[in-house]
Design a protein around this motif. Sequence first.
Motif, mmCIF file in Angstrom:
data_model
loop_
_atom_site.group_PDB
_atom_site.id
_atom_site.type_symbol
_atom_site.label_atom_id
_atom_site.label_comp_id
_atom_site.label_asym_id
_atom_site.label_seq_id
_atom_site.Cartn_x
_atom_site.Cartn_y
_atom_site.Cartn_z
ATOM 1 N N ASN A 146 0.810 -1.223 0.000
ATOM 2 C CA ASN A 146 0.000 0.000 0.000
ATOM 3 C C ASN A 146 0.842 1.272 0.000
ATOM 4 O OD1 ASN A 146 -2.228 -1.598 0.001
ATOM 5 N ND2 ASN A 146 -2.500 -1.517 2.223
ATOM 6 N N GLY A 147 2.103 1.154 0.477
ATOM 7 C CA GLY A 147 2.991 2.316 0.470
ATOM 8 C C GLY A 147 3.224 2.876 -0.927
ATOM 9 N N GLN A 148 3.058 2.036 -1.952
ATOM 10 C CA GLN A 148 3.260 2.484 -3.346
ATOM 11 C C GLN A 148 2.165 3.430 -3.816
ATOM 12 O OE1 GLN A 148 3.385 -0.660 -6.302
ATOM 13 N NE2 GLN A 148 4.106 -2.083 -4.744
ATOM 14 N N PHE A 149 1.029 3.370 -3.143
ATOM 15 C CA PHE A 149 -0.132 4.120 -3.634
ATOM 16 C C PHE A 149 -0.472 5.221 -2.646
ATOM 17 C CE2 PHE A 149 -0.440 -0.371 -4.820
ATOM 18 C CZ PHE A 149 -0.358 -0.257 -6.188
ATOM 19 N N GLN A 150 -0.641 6.429 -3.148
ATOM 20 C CA GLN A 150 -0.886 7.581 -2.274
ATOM 21 C C GLN A 150 -2.222 8.225 -2.631
ATOM 22 O OE1 GLN A 150 0.929 8.257 0.275
ATOM 23 N NE2 GLN A 150 2.619 6.870 -0.161
ATOM 24 N N PRO A 151 -3.331 7.620 -2.201
ATOM 25 C CA PRO A 151 -4.624 8.136 -2.639
ATOM 26 C C PRO A 151 -4.903 9.577 -2.233
ATOM 27 C CG PRO A 151 -4.907 6.482 -0.905
ATOM 28 C CD PRO A 151 -3.464 6.469 -1.313
ATOM 29 N N GLU A 152 -4.490 9.947 -0.998
ATOM 30 C CA GLU A 152 -4.798 11.306 -0.536
ATOM 31 C C GLU A 152 -4.158 12.361 -1.425
ATOM 32 O OE1 GLU A 152 -5.885 8.704 2.645
ATOM 33 O OE2 GLU A 152 -3.997 8.886 1.568
#
Length: 184
Positions: A146-152
């Motif tokens: 999940n660290g790869q993805f930065q939704p905010e």
Amino acid sequence: MGTLIYLIGPSGSGKDSLLQAARPALEAQGCHIVRRVITRSAEAVGEEAEAVSPEQFDRMEAVGAFAMSWRANGLAYGIPVQINDWLAAGHDVLVNGSRAYLPEARRRYPNMLAILLMVDPAVLRQRLLARGRESVAEIDARLARNGQFQPEGDEDQSLHLLDNSSHFERTVAELLDLIAQQRR
Ligand SMILES: Nc1ncnc2c1ncn2[C@@H]1O[C@H](COP(=O)(O)OP(=O)(O)O)[C@@H](O)[C@H]1O
Ligand SMILES: O=P(O)(O)OC[C@H]1O[C@H](OP(=O)(O)OP(=O)(O)O)[C@H](O)[C@@H]1O
């Protein structure tokens, strides 16, 4: 043309549960919910995917059986090519997608509705443990991914955010609303 609805989110965020809960309402509207092909054993707890061996998967991919396919979490995932017929016939199609594959999915289906399901990180690990499908090591690997993805920080205005940190029924209703809105 129908619309491709591409539901994404971290492992354990509730994609599969949501898809199953929304199924009756969506199918009543002619929306197809896709059964994925996955190199996961048929006994594994979880969605009703079609389980194939890695060799079978590669053969299917080579002969064009998939509209989209990706690899993640040590598994290969395929979306059957039949979705293109359903879309062409004017039906909406809902798939359990991959965040990493999102740019390619958009290239293939520029008008799709992309929905990112989000859950408070503290709640997420508990849900994965409670689901009991993966070992603790596999769960930690999924959380690390999940660290790869930065939704905010995502500036992608066309990515719809849907929070599933609390009441499940509310999330289901919000998903149905989002889909109804894009039909208008
Ligand atoms: N809003 C919610 N509240 C509590 N538990 C939930 C909620 N949404 C999903 N769950 C549970 O969390 C776990 C992970 O959900 P699942 O649908 O398998 O996620 P995903 O397909 O995104 O990995 C399941 O055990 C599911 O029952
Ligand atoms: O690029 P990502 O967004 O991380 O997604 C990678 C894969 O993981 C999820 O599948 P799977 O059903 O195996 O996992 P989950 O049920 O635990 O979400 C998701 O549906 C993708 O197929």
